[in-house]
Design an enzyme around this catalytic site. Structure first.
Site: not given
Length: 328
Positions: A20, A22, A24, A47-48, A65, A154, A158
């Site tokens: 992750g 890219l 925040q 993921i991209r 992925d 969410y 967690k």
């Protein structure tokens, strides 16, 4: 040699993978890790592939992925990864619209990370959140160890991640560590569908339009942290002496407990004609109301010397400076 210096030296012997990258947190964590440990030691992933930026051009970047165990394992083996910072996630408000997808990524992918980490003996960082708490949690000075019972997918993911981290540490001796991060305020990435994102968007609208319509009520009090402090807390925890850590996972950390009205008033010190309106989003307000007003982070302070640098005043001053420069 100090313990932190020793851990940093050992960490450089194997590479660090950031999932992750890219997002925040990842967008600021990756450059910070590259500066701290050297660009060659960090493998950023997402993921991209997005247009070239400080994450994709500053060192190694892999398409990953995290819902695929085989893909994770292949990258860990190819780059000789020794530490995984798992940042891939779907945020709270978006998760309520896509609960199955949010569960698959926010918990299922993390379970995959731990499976691979166990196989290859990687240390793992897991970012939990104030979203791991629920409406029955004590809302004032929320203890480190307390009733949680979140009401969002969410938050459920967690809590499950916190418990699975503890299980892998106790059952398999894996070095898992994590933080319960509050709402994060960043000048690098745009809002991404979180319940506390008003505290990011407000700065851009204040500079551009001198007006902002907040989707939370004026008196909604939540814990917040400026991103430089969040990045510091992550690296500090991962370098901490393991013998001092009684909790290891899901440390409460915070820097300020504020309301939208208080943030608006601080901005008005620099932009006197700034106007705050309120257009409450029922979904995000409901989520915010289920979270604590303030957290007790004394365990983090005692076990690895946590202390934030920024409060509301210093954060606001720096955010406005950075946003104005960015929007020129």
């Amino acid at each position: 040699m100090r313990i932190a210096e020793l851990r940093a030296t050992l960490a450089m012997m194997k590479k660090m993978l950031v999932t992750g990258a890219l997002g925040q947190i990842g967008s600021e964590l990756v450059p910070a890790l590259r500066e701290r440990y050297g660009s060659e030691a960090i493998v950023a992933s997402g993921i991209r592939f997005r247009p070239v930026n400080s994450v994709t051009e500053g060192g190694t970047f892999e398409i990953l992925d995290c819902t695929s165990v085989d893909d994770i394992s292949a990258i860990v083996q190819r780059h000789d990864v020794g530490t995984i910072y798992h940042m891939a996630a779907i945020m709270s408000a978006i998760g309520e619209k896509k609960p199955e997808e949010a569960w698959d990524l926010n918990f299922g992918a993390f379970a995959n990370i731990l499976k691979v980490a166990r196989q290859h003996r990687c240390a793992v960082f897991f970012p939990s959140s104030i979203g791991a708490f629920g409406p029955t949690t004590p809302s004032q000075n929320t203890p480190q160890d307390t009733l949680q019972r979140p009401t969002t997918i969410y938050g459920v993911a967690k809590v499950a991640g916190e418990m699975l981290s503890d299980y892998y540490a106790a059952r398999f001796g894996l070095d898992t560590r994590g933080l319960r991060l509050p709402g994060l305020i960043s000048n690098v990435t745009p809002p991404g569908g979180g319940t506390t994102d008003y505290a990011v968007d407000i700065f851009y609208q204040a500079v551009r339009e001198k007006r902002y319509a907040c989707f939370l009520r004026a008196e909604t009090r939540l814990d917040m942290m400026y991103m430089p402090d969040a990045i510091s807390s992550i690296t500090q925890l991962m370098e901490a002496d393991a013998s001092r850590l009684k909790h290891r996972n899901a440390f409460n950390v915070t820097a300020m407990s504020i309301t939208p009205a208080e943030l608006a008033a601080e901005i008005q010190r620099y932009i006197p004609d700034f106007v705050m309106d309120y257009d409450v989003d029922p979904l995000r307000q409901e989520i915010a109301d289920s979270w604590p007003d303030s957290m007790d982070d004394s365990a983090a302070r005692a076990e690895w010397d946590w202390s934030p640098r920024y409060d509301l005043a210093s954060m606001t001053k720096d955010m406005l400076k950075k946003v104005r420069t960015k929007l020129k």
